[in-house]
Motif scaffolding. Sequence first.
Motif, mmCIF file in Angstrom:
data_model
loop_
_atom_site.group_PDB
_atom_site.id
_atom_site.type_symbol
_atom_site.label_atom_id
_atom_site.label_comp_id
_atom_site.label_asym_id
_atom_site.label_seq_id
_atom_site.Cartn_x
_atom_site.Cartn_y
_atom_site.Cartn_z
ATOM 1 N N HIS A 153 67.481 -19.603 13.902
ATOM 2 C CA HIS A 153 68.235 -20.827 13.679
ATOM 3 C C HIS A 153 68.666 -20.901 12.208
ATOM 4 C CE1 HIS A 153 64.186 -22.039 12.446
ATOM 5 N NE2 HIS A 153 64.783 -22.863 11.621
ATOM 6 N N ALA A 154 69.812 -21.516 11.977
ATOM 7 C CA ALA A 154 70.284 -21.712 10.611
ATOM 8 C C ALA A 154 69.333 -22.675 9.920
ATOM 9 C CB ALA A 154 71.707 -22.264 10.617
ATOM 10 N N ASP A 155 68.942 -22.345 8.685
ATOM 11 C CA ASP A 155 67.975 -23.196 7.985
ATOM 12 C C ASP A 155 68.619 -24.055 6.899
ATOM 13 O OD1 ASP A 155 68.413 -21.447 5.873
ATOM 14 O OD2 ASP A 155 66.350 -20.726 5.770
ATOM 15 N N GLY A 156 69.943 -24.063 6.832
ATOM 16 C CA GLY A 156 70.642 -24.909 5.871
ATOM 17 C C GLY A 156 71.047 -24.211 4.580
ATOM 18 N N ALA A 157 70.500 -23.037 4.325
ATOM 19 C CA ALA A 157 70.867 -22.311 3.101
ATOM 20 C C ALA A 157 72.226 -21.653 3.293
ATOM 21 C CB ALA A 157 69.812 -21.264 2.764
ATOM 22 N N GLU A 158 73.040 -21.727 2.260
ATOM 23 C CA GLU A 158 74.354 -21.109 2.262
ATOM 24 C C GLU A 158 74.538 -20.353 0.973
ATOM 25 O OE1 GLU A 158 78.500 -22.813 3.059
ATOM 26 O OE2 GLU A 158 77.207 -23.973 4.414
ATOM 27 N N GLU A 159 75.278 -19.265 1.047
ATOM 28 C CA GLU A 159 75.481 -18.418 -0.120
ATOM 29 C C GLU A 159 76.946 -17.995 -0.165
ATOM 30 O OE1 GLU A 159 73.692 -14.198 -0.511
ATOM 31 O OE2 GLU A 159 72.206 -15.587 -1.315
ATOM 32 N N PRO A 160 77.568 -18.091 -1.343
ATOM 33 C CA PRO A 160 78.952 -17.615 -1.413
ATOM 34 C C PRO A 160 78.992 -16.095 -1.384
ATOM 35 C CG PRO A 160 78.196 -18.299 -3.578
ATOM 36 C CD PRO A 160 77.094 -18.618 -2.614
ATOM 37 N N PHE A 161 80.012 -15.577 -0.785
ATOM 38 C CA PHE A 161 80.255 -14.139 -0.729
ATOM 39 C C PHE A 161 81.746 -14.004 -0.947
ATOM 40 C CE2 PHE A 161 80.946 -10.361 2.206
ATOM 41 C CZ PHE A 161 80.374 -9.423 1.373
ATOM 42 N N GLU A 162 82.135 -13.181 -1.886
ATOM 43 C CA GLU A 162 83.557 -13.060 -2.199
ATOM 44 C C GLU A 162 84.028 -11.646 -1.932
ATOM 45 O OE1 GLU A 162 86.234 -13.180 -6.140
ATOM 46 O OE2 GLU A 162 84.970 -14.963 -5.844
ATOM 47 N N VAL A 163 85.153 -11.551 -1.235
ATOM 48 C CA VAL A 163 85.766 -10.269 -0.933
ATOM 49 C C VAL A 163 87.229 -10.339 -1.354
ATOM 50 C CG1 VAL A 163 86.327 -8.592 0.868
ATOM 51 C CG2 VAL A 163 84.230 -9.935 1.041
ATOM 52 N N GLU A 164 87.595 -9.516 -2.326
ATOM 53 C CA GLU A 164 88.971 -9.472 -2.834
ATOM 54 C C GLU A 164 89.496 -10.869 -3.163
ATOM 55 O OE1 GLU A 164 91.392 -7.117 -0.169
ATOM 56 O OE2 GLU A 164 90.507 -5.275 -0.942
ATOM 57 N N GLY A 165 88.667 -11.651 -3.823
ATOM 58 C CA GLY A 165 89.079 -12.975 -4.257
ATOM 59 C C GLY A 165 89.036 -14.052 -3.187
ATOM 60 N N VAL A 166 88.593 -13.708 -1.997
ATOM 61 C CA VAL A 166 88.530 -14.664 -0.882
ATOM 62 C C VAL A 166 87.069 -15.052 -0.663
ATOM 63 C CG1 VAL A 166 88.953 -15.004 1.588
ATOM 64 C CG2 VAL A 166 90.581 -13.683 0.203
ATOM 65 N N GLU A 167 86.783 -16.360 -0.642
ATOM 66 C CA GLU A 167 85.439 -16.863 -0.351
ATOM 67 C C GLU A 167 85.131 -16.667 1.134
ATOM 68 O OE1 GLU A 167 82.693 -18.783 -1.840
ATOM 69 O OE2 GLU A 167 83.499 -17.778 -3.604
ATOM 70 N N VAL A 168 84.039 -15.993 1.399
ATOM 71 C CA VAL A 168 83.569 -15.760 2.763
ATOM 72 C C VAL A 168 82.102 -16.185 2.779
ATOM 73 C CG1 VAL A 168 83.362 -14.061 4.609
ATOM 74 C CG2 VAL A 168 85.109 -13.746 2.859
ATOM 75 N N PRO A 169 81.844 -17.474 2.997
ATOM 76 C CA PRO A 169 80.470 -17.958 2.897
ATOM 77 C C PRO A 169 79.552 -17.389 3.978
ATOM 78 C CG PRO A 169 81.901 -19.695 3.708
ATOM 79 C CD PRO A 169 82.783 -18.535 3.361
ATOM 80 N N GLU A 170 78.287 -17.215 3.587
ATOM 81 C CA GLU A 170 77.250 -16.772 4.509
ATOM 82 C C GLU A 170 76.246 -17.903 4.696
ATOM 83 O OE1 GLU A 170 76.483 -12.123 4.030
ATOM 84 O OE2 GLU A 170 76.020 -13.240 2.214
ATOM 85 N N VAL A 171 75.640 -17.936 5.866
ATOM 86 C CA VAL A 171 74.563 -18.885 6.137
ATOM 87 C C VAL A 171 73.305 -18.081 6.467
ATOM 88 C CG1 VAL A 171 76.022 -20.800 6.889
ATOM 89 C CG2 VAL A 171 75.256 -19.125 8.560
ATOM 90 N N ARG A 172 72.161 -18.669 6.134
ATOM 91 C CA ARG A 172 70.900 -17.985 6.385
ATOM 92 C C ARG A 172 70.293 -18.468 7.696
ATOM 93 N NH1 ARG A 172 66.494 -18.558 1.873
ATOM 94 N NH2 ARG A 172 66.257 -20.584 2.874
ATOM 95 N N TYR A 173 69.788 -17.514 8.443
ATOM 96 C CA TYR A 173 69.079 -17.787 9.683
ATOM 97 C C TYR A 173 67.636 -17.347 9.510
ATOM 98 C CZ TYR A 173 72.915 -19.103 12.794
ATOM 99 O OH TYR A 173 73.926 -19.781 13.411
#
Length: 178
Positions: free
Chosen positions: A150-170
Amino acid sequence: MDDDRIRIRPMAPADCDRVAEIRIGGWRSAYRGLIPQSYLDALDVAQDAERRRGYFSQGDGSVVDLVAVRAGEIVGWACHGPYRDGEVRTEDVELYAVYVDPGRYGAGIGHALLQESVRRCTAAGRPRMLLWVLKNNARARRFYERAGFHADGAEEPFEVEGVEVPEVRYTRELTPHR
């Protein structure tokens, strides 16, 4: 037929080329529309295989790579190891990757790899397994949720070629069977 069953075994250095094919194919399939296409198109199987060989030669044994084999062919790969909170290792374990040959999605290969990683980590006494997944990767999120994460509420930014692609922690608690 026994030859058609999924077998999970430790990855060997000789498996690096096939694992790189599966990993790159998985990125191109799963992340289409989520990560810039130019980045996906630039991924190189030979470079990825060489990087995997480097990991093997430099590894300290704390990271476990597993492959799924069906009918004598490697059809999936999973990797887990210590969870890092910044630079600090914790008692938890992190599932770094699960990739399946894109032509074989839905055949139970990813599930078998995930279950074997969970089994090994539970047997090793790890309290929790954590993983990071792209926030907009609905297919992967459903896969992990069906497996008890289950998602625990933590989120982390991830950037690819200048585009934000957020990740969530499970996360998933690992409870030994009594």
